[in-house]
Design an enzyme around this catalytic site. Structure first.
Site, PDB file in Angstrom:
ATOM      1  N   ASP A  16       0.881  -1.157   0.000  1.00  0.00           N
ATOM      2  CA  ASP A  16       0.000   0.000   0.000  1.00  0.00           C
ATOM      3  C   ASP A  16       0.925   1.216   0.000  1.00  0.00           C
ATOM      4  OD1 ASP A  16      -2.053   1.801   0.077  1.00  0.00           O
ATOM      5  OD2 ASP A  16      -3.116   0.870   1.754  1.00  0.00           O
TER       6      ASP A  16
HETATM    7  C1  BGC Z   1      -4.926   3.337   0.120  1.00  0.00           C
HETATM    8  C2  BGC Z   1      -4.965   2.357  -1.029  1.00  0.00           C
HETATM    9  C3  BGC Z   1      -4.724   3.082  -2.309  1.00  0.00           C
HETATM   10  C4  BGC Z   1      -3.391   3.782  -2.233  1.00  0.00           C
HETATM   11  C5  BGC Z   1      -3.032   4.548  -3.477  1.00  0.00           C
HETATM   12  C6  BGC Z   1      -3.692   4.215   0.109  1.00  0.00           C
HETATM   13  O1  BGC Z   1      -3.849   5.273   0.992  1.00  0.00           O
HETATM   14  O2  BGC Z   1      -4.999   2.640   1.339  1.00  0.00           O
HETATM   15  O3  BGC Z   1      -6.193   1.686  -1.059  1.00  0.00           O
HETATM   16  O4  BGC Z   1      -4.782   2.195  -3.383  1.00  0.00           O
HETATM   17  O5  BGC Z   1      -3.435   4.720  -1.170  1.00  0.00           O
HETATM   18  O6  BGC Z   1      -3.820   5.676  -3.591  1.00  0.00           O
END
Ligand code: BGC
Length: 764
Positions: A241
């Site tokens: 993530d």
């Molecule tokens: C989120 C993810 C997301 C990623 C990219 C993170 O803050 O938890 O679900 O895909 O950011 O934006």
């Protein structure tokens, strides 16, 4: 990014050969992003960069400043209904079409991986991000998640299954440890991921921010290598993530192939240094880099597939229409007394509530989509009924600013019309990625308005817009409630479709609506203390909890009404090695076409382990014309009957008489049967710790032990307790090793060991 994908000319060779030609530094650089949304390309080796972007219910491609919190601008894209509404469709066929449309848009924008779906379990309704998740049940999440991945990947765009794993709250999400026992971990929190990995082979899995039982998931070799790859056969790439990396040198060999976003070369330098000082084996870099190259190969091939060009546009109107279809199918009719819905176009309607004009249609954070269009319910209702029959009053302000002067006109309007359609919901600031809710209340001013409106006109239909469930204390005071969730960009028109009967509602609750927050399973264990959140409710998540406790709920899991009615008959269940085959006849007993979601639950009351009374194992979404009957066949997979046996650390299907309940919700079981499942008797070797009951059940040791017990009992005092098996009950849990040498017990430790050895050797 179009260009980067087209330049992937040197990718013909197997990834491992390509990686073998790279320097140590180049390999290290591949395992971290080059920017916020792109991987690192290596021009001299012909490896292009690819784009990964959110996700999950639209393409959030940023061409200017980048962020993962929904702050900066992104290109217009269809905002399909968020997962909360998609989950309520219970329709894999529809979700596959949505996935396909997402794939078309992603491909048209040159995106290689769309970051979704989110199949995290809705452990508590407080989780601020529940709108991005499908269900409180792993089979429902798994089946629907697989459909989304299948659709997406059919367009040559990868999915990213997230957030792996046990990321069930936003509070302290970047550090908190989810402390989960093995059975709930496997049976509830990992089961959906396993299903999608095995059924749909997503190109990537996104590890979560949190720790799992103390270990950051981004550096957990058990989770990322043992479970995901060795057990489930995942052969794709694990991406972090955004910002989830704790220690890159620990994470890489643990199975985290790609760090996102870029770490400005810091991680690559740390990896190179670690290889240099011997703390990291270079083979770990070979593996990580190979998986990145394989992902790039898939994305490049996908971008070129079907159209031969990455610039294929998509049909904006067709996708909007699909978004409308999906939102209509996700809306759940919770209540409809006296068939007040559907509305007749000639009925005079007071449309009240600011959400009718300014829809709340998606959640905040990284999934925020810049929609290609935006429908509102007021316009769509006016289109159905004509301006003469529709009047509008806001009644409250969405931002919570003083709206006192809006109440009077709304109540006056309510009193003057045949029916009120009252749009209530959660303001955007109430629920978002990044924080959880404190309660499940609708804003007080909306509840006060509702009271005044209902007093003025009891024929009030409530339409809700919310990403997580809300308490509905007024459920008894209004004749109808339509839960529209967050419906995406066409949610407004979809609501009108349902209100006027163009769409016969078929959405079902993929999560329980509780009476109140304090009834919910994780109530005493949510949020956690000092960085740890204990999953104290264990297996009893969602309906499993309410059903096991026979507790009242506002609306049960699986519930949802239709404008028609359905009859269930002729249930038969057959079991074989592959699982259960459930057959029944479903009849549309009403006077209009509709869809029923037939749910199959199983239970094993006489189980040797703790279980919920019923668990959904399969479902079918059945469309029937008025009066039509159809035989429906639903397969329950054998592996879905299994529980996780902590003694042997694997799935086991327990033998026994399983109940098979078929119905329209977890509380509306229409037919049931009992079926004998052969299963597997797990035999653990006997030891001195084995209990007398375990020895008694053993085919070799059992008869000998029972005979010894008999002669022991015959010397006992003559009391009632020893009649009818009292002695066996008293002694059942007594470890056999402790029996020898006990005063009056006529066996020696040697004799017991001999008995154990005899049994173990004969059954090895
Ligand atoms: C989120 C993810 C997301 C990623 C990219 C993170 O803050 O938890 O679900 O895909 O950011 O934006």
């Amino acid at each position: 990014m179009t260009d980067t994908l087209n330049t992937g000319t040197g990718l013909g060779a197997p990834a491992s050969e390509i990686v073998a030609e790279l320097t140590l530094e180049e390999k290290a650089s591949l395992t971290s992003g080059a920017s916020f949304w792109t991987t690192q390309g290596i021009e001299r080796a012909g490896i292009p960069a690819i784009v990964l972007t959110d996700g999950p219910h639209g393409v959030r491609l940023q061409k200017g400043s980048a962020d993962h919190l929904g702050i900066g601008d992104s290109v217009p894209a269809t905002c399909f209904p968020p997962a909360v509404a998609l989950g309520s469709t219970f329709d894999p066929e529809l979700l596959e079409r949505v996935g396909t449309a997402l794939g078309e848009e992603a491909r048209a924008e040159g995106v290689g991986v769309l970051l979704g779906p989110g199949i995290t379990i809705k452990r508590s309704p407080l989780c601020g991000r529940n709108f991005e998740y499908l269900s409180e049940d792993p089979i429902v999440s798994g089946v629907l998640g697989s459909a989304l991945v299948r659709g997406l990947q059919s367009q040559g765009v990868g999915g990213s299954l997230k957030h792996f794993a046990a990321n069930n709250q936003e509070h302290d999400r970047m550090s908190s440890s989810s402390d989960v026992d093995p059975r709930p971990l496997r049976e509830i929190y990992l089961r959906g991921f396993q299903r999608v990995v095995e059924d749909a082979q997503p190109w990537t899995v996104m590890c979560s921010y949190n720790r799992l039982n103390g270990v950051y998931t981004s550096e957990d070799p058990w989770l990322l290598n043992t479970v995901l790859r060795d057990e489930w056969g995942f052969d794709g790439l694990v991406v972090s993530d955004w910002g989830a990396v704790n220690d890159r040198v620990v994470g890489l060999p643990a199975g985290l192939d790609l760090e996102m976003p870029s770490s400005d070369g810091r991680s690559a330098a740390a990896l190179v240094a670690a290889v240099g000082d011997g703390s990291l084996d270079e083979s770990a870099l070979d593996v990580g880099a190979r998986r990145v190259v394989e992902l790039v190969q898939k994305a490049v091939a996908g971008a070129r597939s079907s159209t031969g060009s990455v610039d294929a546009a998509y049909d904006v109107d067709a996708h909007h229409a699909l978004a409308r279809e999906a939102a209509g199918r996700g809306a759940v009719l919770l209540k409809n007394d006296d068939a007040i819905l559907p509305l007749d176009a000639a009925t005079s309607v007071a449309v009240i509530g600011a959400f009718a004009e300014k829809p709340r249609y998606q959640g905040a954070g990284s999934s925020l989509i810049n929609p290609t269009k935006l429908d509102n319910a007021l316009d769509a209702i006016t289109e159905y009924a004509g301006a003469d029959h529709v009047s509008y009053a806001a009644g409250f302000t969405i931002d919570g600013s003083d709206g006192t002067e809006l109440v009077g006109p709304a109540v006056e309007l309510a009193a003057s019309k045949d029916v009120v359609v009252l749009f209530l919901g959660l303001p955007g600031s109430y629920e978002s990625e990044g924080f959880d809710r404190d309660d499940l209340h609708l804003p007080a001013e909306q509840l006060a308005l509702l009271e005044a409106v209902v007093a003025a006109n009891p024929r009030t239909v409530v339409v809700l817009a919310n990403g997580g469930v809300v308490e509905l204390p007024f459920a008894g005071d209004v004749p109808a409630i339509l839960e529209g969730w967050l419906g995406g960009q066409a949610g407004g028109s979809a609501i009108a479709d349902v209100l006027y009967g163009a769409v016969n509602p078929s959405g079902r609750l993929a999560e329980t609506i509780p009476v109140k927050l304090s009834d919910t399973p994780a109530y005493l264990n949510f949020g956690g203390d000092f960085g740890h959140v204990r999953y104290g409710e264990g297996l009893f998540v969602g309906y499993r909890w309410y059903d096991a406790r026979d507790a009242e709920v506002r609306y049960p899991f699986g519930h949802g009404l239709s404008y028609t009615t359905f009859g269930y008959s002729e249930l038969s269940v057959a079991a074989d090695a592959s699982g259960l085959t459930v057959r029944l006849t479903v009849t549309n007993t009403g006077d209009r076409a509709g869809r029923e979601v037939v749910q199959v639950y199983t239970g094993l009351a006489a189980s040797g382990v703790q279980r919920a009374p019923r668990e959904i194992k399969a479902f079918a979404n059945v469309a029937l014309e008025a009066g039509e009957s159809r035989q429906v066949e639903i397969a329950v997979r054998n592996e879905d009957l299994a529980y996780w046996d902590i003694r042997v650390d694997r799935w086991v299907v327990e033998p026994g008489a399983y109940s098979v309940e078929v119905g329209a919700s977890s509380r509306d079981i229409r037919l049931s049967a009992v079926v004998e499942v052969e299963g597997e008797k797990v035999r653990l070797p006997l030891s001195l710790e084995s209990s007398i009951a375990e020895l008694a059940a053993d085919p070799i040791a059992g008869p000998i032990v029972m005979q010894a017990m008999g002669s022991f009992a015959s010397g006992m005092a003559d009391t009632d307790i020893f009649d009818e098996g009292g002695l066996e009950k008293m002694m059942a849990s007594f470890p056999i090793g402790k029996l020898a040498g006990f005063p009056g017990v006529p066996v020696t430790p040697e004799q017991i060991q001999q008995l154990i050895d005899l049994s173990n050797s004969q059954q090895a």
